[in-house]
Design a protein around this motif. Structure first.
Motif, PDB file in Angstrom:
ATOM      1  N   VAL A  54       0.856  -1.185   0.000  1.00  0.00           N
ATOM      2  CA  VAL A  54       0.000   0.000   0.000  1.00  0.00           C
ATOM      3  C   VAL A  54       0.892   1.235   0.000  1.00  0.00           C
ATOM      4  N   ALA A  55       0.518   2.252  -0.772  1.00  0.00           N
ATOM      5  CA  ALA A  55       1.310   3.482  -0.836  1.00  0.00           C
ATOM      6  C   ALA A  55       0.870   4.441   0.264  1.00  0.00           C
ATOM      7  N   ALA A  69      -3.992   2.647  -1.369  1.00  0.00           N
ATOM      8  CA  ALA A  69      -3.290   3.850  -0.906  1.00  0.00           C
ATOM      9  C   ALA A  69      -3.951   4.321   0.374  1.00  0.00           C
ATOM     10  N   THR A  70      -3.166   4.964   1.209  1.00  0.00           N
ATOM     11  CA  THR A  70      -3.704   5.467   2.476  1.00  0.00           C
ATOM     12  C   THR A  70      -3.272   6.912   2.676  1.00  0.00           C
ATOM     13  N   MET A 125      -2.005  -4.380   8.776  1.00  0.00           N
ATOM     14  CA  MET A 125      -1.234  -3.575   7.820  1.00  0.00           C
ATOM     15  C   MET A 125      -0.179  -2.760   8.576  1.00  0.00           C
ATOM     16  N   GLY A 126       1.054  -3.264   8.597  1.00  0.00           N
ATOM     17  CA  GLY A 126       2.136  -2.526   9.238  1.00  0.00           C
ATOM     18  C   GLY A 126       2.314  -1.159   8.590  1.00  0.00           C
ATOM     19  N   LEU A 151       1.405  -3.955   4.002  1.00  0.00           N
ATOM     20  CA  LEU A 151       2.352  -2.977   4.532  1.00  0.00           C
ATOM     21  C   LEU A 151       2.139  -1.682   3.769  1.00  0.00           C
ATOM     22  N   THR A 152       1.973  -0.573   4.491  1.00  0.00           N
ATOM     23  CA  THR A 152       1.834   0.725   3.834  1.00  0.00           C
ATOM     24  C   THR A 152       3.171   1.457   3.942  1.00  0.00           C
ATOM     25  N   ILE A 153       3.726   1.824   2.776  1.00  0.00           N
ATOM     26  CA  ILE A 153       5.127   2.238   2.681  1.00  0.00           C
ATOM     27  C   ILE A 153       5.231   3.585   1.978  1.00  0.00           C
ATOM     28  N   SER A 154       6.088   4.452   2.493  1.00  0.00           N
ATOM     29  CA  SER A 154       6.293   5.775   1.901  1.00  0.00           C
ATOM     30  C   SER A 154       7.050   5.663   0.579  1.00  0.00           C
TER      31      SER A 154
END
Length: 316
Positions: A14-15, A31-32, A222-223, A241-244
């Motif tokens: 996830v972005a 996306a979050t 979702m980490g 996983l939501t990642i920058s």
């Protein structure tokens, strides 16, 4: 194969951004956003049209001055979400005003308002996750909203008690904050900044993952909030996983072997009795880090929400 592509074999990526260019580049499933990311987006000159459109909408809707500001703010949140949905196949997470985090009723009303704004523009609620802080009141709101097919993402999650009650309430998804847990332990000099072993943020998510899978809870883990790619690699196999964008780029440019770390069991146990409100508050209160980071997170998101409203107020 680079590490980003390898990670996508085990985990839904996830972005963690509102930046369309980054979303297009890394092709995440979902996306979050949060108030901080929304504020960043509207401070960019290329997004001025979102503010102008929202102000026009609020003025047409009418009402008191303060109501117009809130309506414009909600409109920006939804319009940015709709724009992002053009570039992803999955969910967009849209956050409820953090100032409502201690009122179940107000969170429910705001969530339904956000969903209605999406649906008025032809976006199904099946593509929206309503983000709520993982307070007792918000967890109860999420349980009620699920009855209306409104799914929620419980964020600012730091304690095991928060995670347990979310699972017991059958909320759709939780976002445990790996990096902020790590930051607290570093700030308290309980670990060194250079330490890569026994990262407390990673260990927290591993504990939640093991517990959820052991008892066959369906809530998605979702980490979130990562400080380095090692934290991400150590959680490969987590549901999401939501990642920058910065860390997505680092993963994409790295071709080292990626091994799945989190693997679900094949047999399950009967879940324990759910925590009562009193038990939850006591267990959460026993975790000084979680108490501090949850309250700090709510305050900071509220601060960014106020900053957004000040920008809008000048236009109105």
């Amino acid at each position: 194969m680079n590490q980003l592509d390898a990670l996508k074999k085990f985990t839904t990526v996830v972005a963690d951004t509102s930046d369309i260019e980054s979303i297009c580049k890394y092709n995440p499933e979902d996306a979050t956003t949060n108030p901080s990311l929304i504020l960043q987006a509207v401070n960019s000159s290329i997004n001025n049209h979102f503010i102008d459109k929202a102000v026009k909408y609020a003025k047409k809707k009418g009402g008191l001055y303060k109501d117009q500001i809130i309506n414009a703010s909600d409109k920006i949140l939804v319009d940015l979400g709709i724009e992002i949905l053009k570039y992803i196949p999955g969910y967009i997470s849209s956050e409820v005003d953090a100032r409502l985090s201690f009122s179940t009723e107000k969170c429910i009303l705001k969530a339904k308002k956000i969903i209605n704004l999406y649906e008025e523009q032809g976006i199904s609620r099946s593509r929206i996750l309503i983000k709520l802080a993982a307070t007792w009141e918000c967890i109860k709101a999420a349980a009620e909203l699920k009855k209306d097919n409104i799914l929620c993402n419980l964020t600012l999650l730091f304690s095991f008690a928060q995670a347990r009650v979310c699972a017991e309430a059958a909320v759709f998804l939780i976002s445990p904050f790996v990096g902020r847990i790590y930051d607290w332990y570093v700030s308290q000099k309980l670990i060194s900044e250079s330490s890569v072993e026994k990262d407390p943020g990673v260990m927290s998510v591993c504990k939640i993952y093991d517990y959820y899978k052991k008892y066959n809870y369906k809530t998605i883990i979702m980490g979130a909030s990562f400080r380095n790619i090692q934290q991400i690699l150590d959680l490969s196999g987590c549901d999401r996983l939501t990642i920058s964008p910065i860390l997505l780029k680092e993963l994409e440019s790295n071709n080292k072997c990626l091994e799945r770390k989190l693997i679900p069991p094949t047999t399950f146990l009967t879940p324990p009795m759910p925590l009562s409100q009193e038990e939850f508050r006591w267990e959460h209160n026993q975790d000084a880090m979680a108490v501090q980071k949850l309250s700090e997170g709510i305050r900071n998101f509220a601060k960014d929400q106020l900053s957004l409203e000040k920008i809008i107020s000048k236009k109105i």
